[in-house]
Design a protein around this motif. Structure first.
Motif, PDB file in Angstrom:
ATOM      1  N   ALA A   4      -2.267 -11.027  -9.266  1.00  0.00           N
ATOM      2  CA  ALA A   4      -1.437  -9.760  -8.700  1.00  0.00           C
ATOM      3  C   ALA A   4      -2.441  -9.093  -7.626  1.00  0.00           C
ATOM      4  CB  ALA A   4      -1.144  -8.986  -9.548  1.00  0.00           C
ATOM      5  N   VAL A   5      -4.170  -9.010  -7.826  1.00  0.00           N
ATOM      6  CA  VAL A   5      -4.537  -7.967  -7.064  1.00  0.00           C
ATOM      7  C   VAL A   5      -4.463  -8.856  -5.809  1.00  0.00           C
ATOM      8  CG1 VAL A   5      -7.076  -7.609  -6.879  1.00  0.00           C
ATOM      9  CG2 VAL A   5      -5.707  -6.757  -8.815  1.00  0.00           C
ATOM     10  N   ALA A   6      -5.326 -10.093  -5.591  1.00  0.00           N
ATOM     11  CA  ALA A   6      -5.074 -11.402  -5.075  1.00  0.00           C
ATOM     12  C   ALA A   6      -3.581 -11.087  -4.460  1.00  0.00           C
ATOM     13  CB  ALA A   6      -5.352 -12.359  -5.256  1.00  0.00           C
ATOM     14  N   ALA A   7      -2.777 -11.603  -4.639  1.00  0.00           N
ATOM     15  CA  ALA A   7      -1.644 -11.249  -4.180  1.00  0.00           C
ATOM     16  C   ALA A   7      -1.137 -10.433  -2.578  1.00  0.00           C
ATOM     17  CB  ALA A   7      -0.774 -11.388  -4.790  1.00  0.00           C
ATOM     18  N   VAL A   8      -1.788  -9.259  -3.023  1.00  0.00           N
ATOM     19  CA  VAL A   8      -1.788  -8.181  -2.359  1.00  0.00           C
ATOM     20  C   VAL A   8      -2.644  -7.612  -1.806  1.00  0.00           C
ATOM     21  CG1 VAL A   8       0.673  -6.733  -3.358  1.00  0.00           C
ATOM     22  CG2 VAL A   8      -2.019  -6.207  -3.869  1.00  0.00           C
ATOM     23  N   ALA A   9      -3.547  -7.947  -1.898  1.00  0.00           N
ATOM     24  CA  ALA A   9      -5.371  -6.898  -1.114  1.00  0.00           C
ATOM     25  C   ALA A   9      -4.875  -7.919   0.120  1.00  0.00           C
ATOM     26  CB  ALA A   9      -6.446  -8.619  -1.937  1.00  0.00           C
ATOM     27  N   ARG A  16      -1.836   1.779   4.049  1.00  0.00           N
ATOM     28  CA  ARG A  16      -0.909   1.845   2.643  1.00  0.00           C
ATOM     29  C   ARG A  16      -2.148   0.184   1.937  1.00  0.00           C
ATOM     30  NH1 ARG A  16       3.298  -1.054   0.045  1.00  0.00           N
ATOM     31  NH2 ARG A  16       5.086   0.741  -1.280  1.00  0.00           N
ATOM     32  N   VAL A  17      -2.420   1.391   1.221  1.00  0.00           N
ATOM     33  CA  VAL A  17      -3.114   1.518  -0.225  1.00  0.00           C
ATOM     34  C   VAL A  17      -2.801   0.599  -1.490  1.00  0.00           C
ATOM     35  CG1 VAL A  17      -4.970   1.223  -2.208  1.00  0.00           C
ATOM     36  CG2 VAL A  17      -5.175   2.403   0.263  1.00  0.00           C
ATOM     37  N   PRO A  18      -2.073  -1.176  -1.593  1.00  0.00           N
ATOM     38  CA  PRO A  18      -1.323  -1.613  -2.557  1.00  0.00           C
ATOM     39  C   PRO A  18      -1.705  -0.698  -4.173  1.00  0.00           C
ATOM     40  CG  PRO A  18      -2.650  -2.804  -1.921  1.00  0.00           C
ATOM     41  CD  PRO A  18      -2.971  -2.255  -0.616  1.00  0.00           C
ATOM     42  N   ILE A  19      -0.385  -0.831  -4.533  1.00  0.00           N
ATOM     43  CA  ILE A  19      -1.002  -0.211  -6.228  1.00  0.00           C
ATOM     44  C   ILE A  19       0.208  -1.441  -7.091  1.00  0.00           C
ATOM     45  CG2 ILE A  19      -0.703   1.109  -7.891  1.00  0.00           C
ATOM     46  CD1 ILE A  19      -0.275   3.086  -6.315  1.00  0.00           C
ATOM     47  N   VAL A  20      -0.354  -1.818  -7.893  1.00  0.00           N
ATOM     48  CA  VAL A  20      -0.057  -2.911  -9.049  1.00  0.00           C
ATOM     49  C   VAL A  20      -0.154  -2.639 -10.019  1.00  0.00           C
ATOM     50  CG1 VAL A  20      -1.160  -5.012  -7.897  1.00  0.00           C
ATOM     51  CG2 VAL A  20      -2.720  -4.399  -9.502  1.00  0.00           C
ATOM     52  N   ASP A  50       6.551   2.764  -5.383  1.00  0.00           N
ATOM     53  CA  ASP A  50       6.486   3.301  -4.476  1.00  0.00           C
ATOM     54  C   ASP A  50       5.822   1.983  -3.850  1.00  0.00           C
ATOM     55  OD1 ASP A  50       7.311   5.913  -3.490  1.00  0.00           O
ATOM     56  OD2 ASP A  50       5.544   6.785  -3.460  1.00  0.00           O
ATOM     57  N   GLY A  51       4.864   1.580  -5.177  1.00  0.00           N
ATOM     58  CA  GLY A  51       4.169  -0.151  -4.567  1.00  0.00           C
ATOM     59  C   GLY A  51       2.763   0.245  -3.510  1.00  0.00           C
ATOM     60  N   GLY A  52       2.338   1.231  -3.561  1.00  0.00           N
ATOM     61  CA  GLY A  52       1.557   1.644  -3.026  1.00  0.00           C
ATOM     62  C   GLY A  52       0.925   2.850  -2.204  1.00  0.00           C
ATOM     63  N   VAL A  53       0.019   3.816  -1.789  1.00  0.00           N
ATOM     64  CA  VAL A  53      -0.075   5.098  -1.302  1.00  0.00           C
ATOM     65  C   VAL A  53      -0.330   4.977  -0.003  1.00  0.00           C
ATOM     66  CG1 VAL A  53      -2.468   5.035  -2.628  1.00  0.00           C
ATOM     67  CG2 VAL A  53      -1.176   7.539  -1.396  1.00  0.00           C
ATOM     68  N   GLU A  54       0.490   5.627   1.206  1.00  0.00           N
ATOM     69  CA  GLU A  54       0.500   5.943   2.367  1.00  0.00           C
ATOM     70  C   GLU A  54      -0.755   7.188   3.042  1.00  0.00           C
ATOM     71  OE1 GLU A  54       3.659   5.866   4.939  1.00  0.00           O
ATOM     72  OE2 GLU A  54       3.989   3.678   4.456  1.00  0.00           O
ATOM     73  N   LEU A  55      -1.787   6.376   3.755  1.00  0.00           N
ATOM     74  CA  LEU A  55      -2.828   7.709   4.148  1.00  0.00           C
ATOM     75  C   LEU A  55      -2.970   7.367   5.471  1.00  0.00           C
ATOM     76  CD1 LEU A  55      -5.564   6.827   1.704  1.00  0.00           C
ATOM     77  CD2 LEU A  55      -3.994   8.171   1.467  1.00  0.00           C
ATOM     78  N   THR A  56      -2.269   9.374   6.423  1.00  0.00           N
ATOM     79  CA  THR A  56      -2.436   9.054   6.981  1.00  0.00           C
ATOM     80  C   THR A  56      -2.562   9.930   8.255  1.00  0.00           C
ATOM     81  OG1 THR A  56       0.569   7.907   7.185  1.00  0.00           O
ATOM     82  CG2 THR A  56       0.012   9.291   9.388  1.00  0.00           C
ATOM     83  N   GLY A  57      -3.341   9.776   9.223  1.00  0.00           N
ATOM     84  CA  GLY A  57      -4.226  10.559  10.438  1.00  0.00           C
ATOM     85  C   GLY A  57      -5.735  11.045   9.815  1.00  0.00           C
ATOM     86  N   TYR A  58      -6.207  10.824   8.217  1.00  0.00           N
ATOM     87  CA  TYR A  58      -7.226  10.879   8.044  1.00  0.00           C
ATOM     88  C   TYR A  58      -8.312  11.198   8.666  1.00  0.00           C
ATOM     89  CZ  TYR A  58      -4.313  12.461   3.839  1.00  0.00           C
ATOM     90  OH  TYR A  58      -3.453  13.133   3.086  1.00  0.00           O
ATOM     91  N   GLU A  59      -9.293  11.195   9.051  1.00  0.00           N
ATOM     92  CA  GLU A  59     -11.039  10.738   9.812  1.00  0.00           C
ATOM     93  C   GLU A  59     -11.178  10.060   9.157  1.00  0.00           C
ATOM     94  OE1 GLU A  59     -13.321  10.946  12.739  1.00  0.00           O
ATOM     95  OE2 GLU A  59     -11.538  11.805  12.598  1.00  0.00           O
ATOM     96  N   LEU A  60     -11.851  10.054   8.097  1.00  0.00           N
ATOM     97  CA  LEU A  60     -12.070   8.756   7.347  1.00  0.00           C
ATOM     98  C   LEU A  60     -11.327   7.466   7.378  1.00  0.00           C
ATOM     99  CD1 LEU A  60     -14.947   9.572   6.657  1.00  0.00           C
ATOM    100  CD2 LEU A  60     -14.370   9.215   3.850  1.00  0.00           C
ATOM    101  N   LEU A  61     -10.572   7.181   7.862  1.00  0.00           N
ATOM    102  CA  LEU A  61      -9.796   5.746   7.840  1.00  0.00           C
ATOM    103  C   LEU A  61     -10.641   5.158   8.656  1.00  0.00           C
ATOM    104  CD1 LEU A  61      -5.936   6.982   8.550  1.00  0.00           C
ATOM    105  CD2 LEU A  61      -6.950   6.005   6.336  1.00  0.00           C
ATOM    106  N   VAL A 101      -5.483  -0.209  -8.955  1.00  0.00           N
ATOM    107  CA  VAL A 101      -4.443  -0.560 -10.059  1.00  0.00           C
ATOM    108  C   VAL A 101      -3.729   0.768 -11.257  1.00  0.00           C
ATOM    109  CG1 VAL A 101      -5.137  -2.047 -12.459  1.00  0.00           C
ATOM    110  CG2 VAL A 101      -6.245  -2.780 -10.627  1.00  0.00           C
ATOM    111  N   ARG A 102      -2.812  -0.106 -11.259  1.00  0.00           N
ATOM    112  CA  ARG A 102      -2.269   1.620 -12.050  1.00  0.00           C
ATOM    113  C   ARG A 102      -3.219   1.910 -13.659  1.00  0.00           C
ATOM    114  NH1 ARG A 102       3.795   2.076 -14.767  1.00  0.00           N
ATOM    115  NH2 ARG A 102       4.287   4.118 -14.609  1.00  0.00           N
ATOM    116  N   ASN A 103      -2.910   4.115 -13.376  1.00  0.00           N
ATOM    117  CA  ASN A 103      -3.950   4.155 -14.147  1.00  0.00           C
ATOM    118  C   ASN A 103      -5.598   3.561 -14.797  1.00  0.00           C
ATOM    119  OD1 ASN A 103      -2.589   6.677 -14.791  1.00  0.00           O
ATOM    120  ND2 ASN A 103      -0.985   4.857 -15.859  1.00  0.00           N
TER     121      ASN A 103
END
Length: 212
Positions: A153-158, A137-141, A113-124, A167-169
């Protein structure tokens, strides 16, 4: 000659705290704090150091070209280029890279998906998102073996509004304008990843119980 005693101390303190949580296992991970901006100089953990027992000599000074500016027999972290690219892009004050089971699980599960969405959590809120029903949406490279490619790759999506890149795995790079802010961002992101995974596991277990 720059000694950067305070920045070295900050790196050592961060390493001790994060290692005590099990976030820097088996000498993994790398941590840095900015010493000065122009020209860029950072204090970063050396390659292969046990983060639970860092000495002052285990924290090395490196410039914006990833060159050691210290008198030292050691090499800086192999992933130094990722740090310097983030400093150059954002002018941030610290970059923290850790390996945990939960950030690895999330980075693998949501990689396509290219990233993980985190929604509605208090700690945001700890990441600066105070809006109602906040969503990030936290990006994943990809975990590129070529570390210069990984750094690009990291700098491009940061994104400064989402102060972390997975970073994957592999792990996460979290950053902030100071060492304290970077640590807060990292703590919040790690809590969110763990809660996200456990919430999915709990929902699956509940569905199985309802089918019995």
């Amino acid at each position: 000659m720059v000694h950067a005693l305070e920045q070295r101390r900050q790196v050592r303190q961060l390493a001790a705290e994060l290692a005590a949580r099990g976030w820097l296992p088996a000498t993994s991970g790398n941590l840095s704090v900015k010493v000065k901006a122009d020209p860029l100089c950072i204090a970063i953990t050396r390659s292969g150091a046990d983060k639970q027992q860092l000495t002052e000599a285990d924290v090395i000074l490196v410039n914006g070209d990833n060159q050691v500016v210290d008198e030292t027999p050691y090499r800086p972290s192999a992933e130094t280029a990722v740090h310097t690219q983030l400093y150059n892009k954002f002018g941030c004050g610290a970059v923290l890279h850790v390996h945990t089971q939960y950030n690895n699980l999330v980075s693998d599960a949501y990689f396509e998906d290219g990233g993980v969405e985190l929604t509605g959590y208090e700690l945001l809120k700890a990441l600066g998102h105070w809006e109602e029903n906040a969503r990030i949406r936290v990006p994943i490279v990809e975990n590129f073996h070529d570390l210069n490619r990984l750094a690009s790759a990291v700098a491009a999506v940061a994104d400064p509004d989402v102060p972390g890149v997975l970073v994957r795995n592999h792990g996460i790079y979290a950053f902030g304008q100071s060492a304290d802010e970077a640590k807060r961002h990292l703590e919040a992101l790690e809590w969110l990843f763990e809660y996200h995974v456990r919430r999915i596991q709990f929902a699956a277990a509940r569905r199985r119980l309802e089918q019995i």
